[in-house]
Scaffold this active site. Sequence first.
Site, short mmCIF file in Angstrom:
data_model
loop_
_atom_site.label_atom_id
_atom_site.label_comp_id
_atom_site.label_asym_id
_atom_site.label_seq_id
_atom_site.Cartn_x
_atom_site.Cartn_y
_atom_site.Cartn_z
N ARG A 94 50.19 60.63 23.10
CA ARG A 94 49.50 59.35 23.26
C ARG A 94 49.16 58.79 21.88
O ARG A 94 48.93 59.56 20.94
CB ARG A 94 48.19 59.51 24.05
N HIS A 112 54.57 66.30 12.29
CA HIS A 112 55.64 65.38 12.67
C HIS A 112 56.98 65.94 12.21
O HIS A 112 57.12 66.35 11.04
CB HIS A 112 55.40 64.00 12.04
N THR A 144 46.03 58.15 10.60
CA THR A 144 45.36 56.86 10.36
C THR A 144 45.88 55.88 11.41
O THR A 144 46.65 56.26 12.30
CB THR A 144 45.70 56.31 8.96
C1 GRF Z 1 56.84 69.18 17.61
O1 GRF Z 1 58.16 68.97 17.19
C2 GRF Z 1 55.89 68.36 16.79
O2 GRF Z 1 56.27 68.20 15.47
C3 GRF Z 1 55.92 67.02 17.49
O3 GRF Z 1 55.98 67.36 18.86
C4 GRF Z 1 56.59 68.64 19.02
C5 GRF Z 1 55.65 69.49 19.79
O4 GRF Z 1 56.18 70.76 20.11
N1 GRF Z 1 54.78 66.23 17.14
P1 GRF Z 1 55.29 71.87 20.77
O5 GRF Z 1 54.61 71.25 22.00
O6 GRF Z 1 54.26 72.30 19.75
O7 GRF Z 1 56.22 72.98 21.14
#
Ligand code: GRF
Length: 197
Positions: A94, A112, A144
């Site tokens: 979200r 990310h 942010t």
């Molecule tokens: C990961 O690739 C993270 O970088 C991104 O969403 C994914 C989450 O994976 N924001 P998980 O739920 O921790 O396995």
Amino acid sequence: MGVKRVLRVAVVLSGRGSNLRALHEEAPAQGYEIVGVVSNNPGAAGLSYAIAQSLPSAIVNHRDYPNAALFDTALADALDQFEADIIALAGFLRVLGPAFIQRYTGRLINIHPSLLPAFPGLDTHARALKAGVHEHGVTVHFVTDTLDGGPIIAQDRLEIMAGEDAAKLASRVLALEHQLYPRVLGQFAKDLARPPR
Ligand code: GRF
């Protein structure tokens, strides 16, 4: 002399929870504690993991709220009961509003799967392959109001291999994520433990 204390980390997620698992497994070695997990998705595998590990957890389902601002308020209320120093988003799907982000300025971080500022948003691995870049990786950053645009805390990179597809690249980046996120929190934990000058 202040009392030495362990960094308190709350994790917010929506899905699989592999980063939560990595964060939890590395917590003792890195000197922080996972004090709570909040999911907006009652069916998230990450939430099941938290429950199985007896981590305090809460569900704040966005579908139960008439608008995003009320959801954000409920999320903050759920988080505040954990008294966390750091709120770590880990696969949270979200977009958070400005009031929520301001409330946790400097304490709200995200992981990310790209080398930001390259490839903010979704489908980062396929986009990196399509763009023909040679390097890809993972970024931990402060959250942010700019989506995936906050100050970068740390990155880890890899070289894209000839002929690799998005799934293979995703799994190699995920392995980096599982190392980097605990390391970043370990650094925050060290900073907390350092006596003030
Ligand atoms: C990961 O690739 C993270 O970088 C991104 O969403 C994914 C989450 O994976 N924001 P998980 O739920 O921790 O396995």
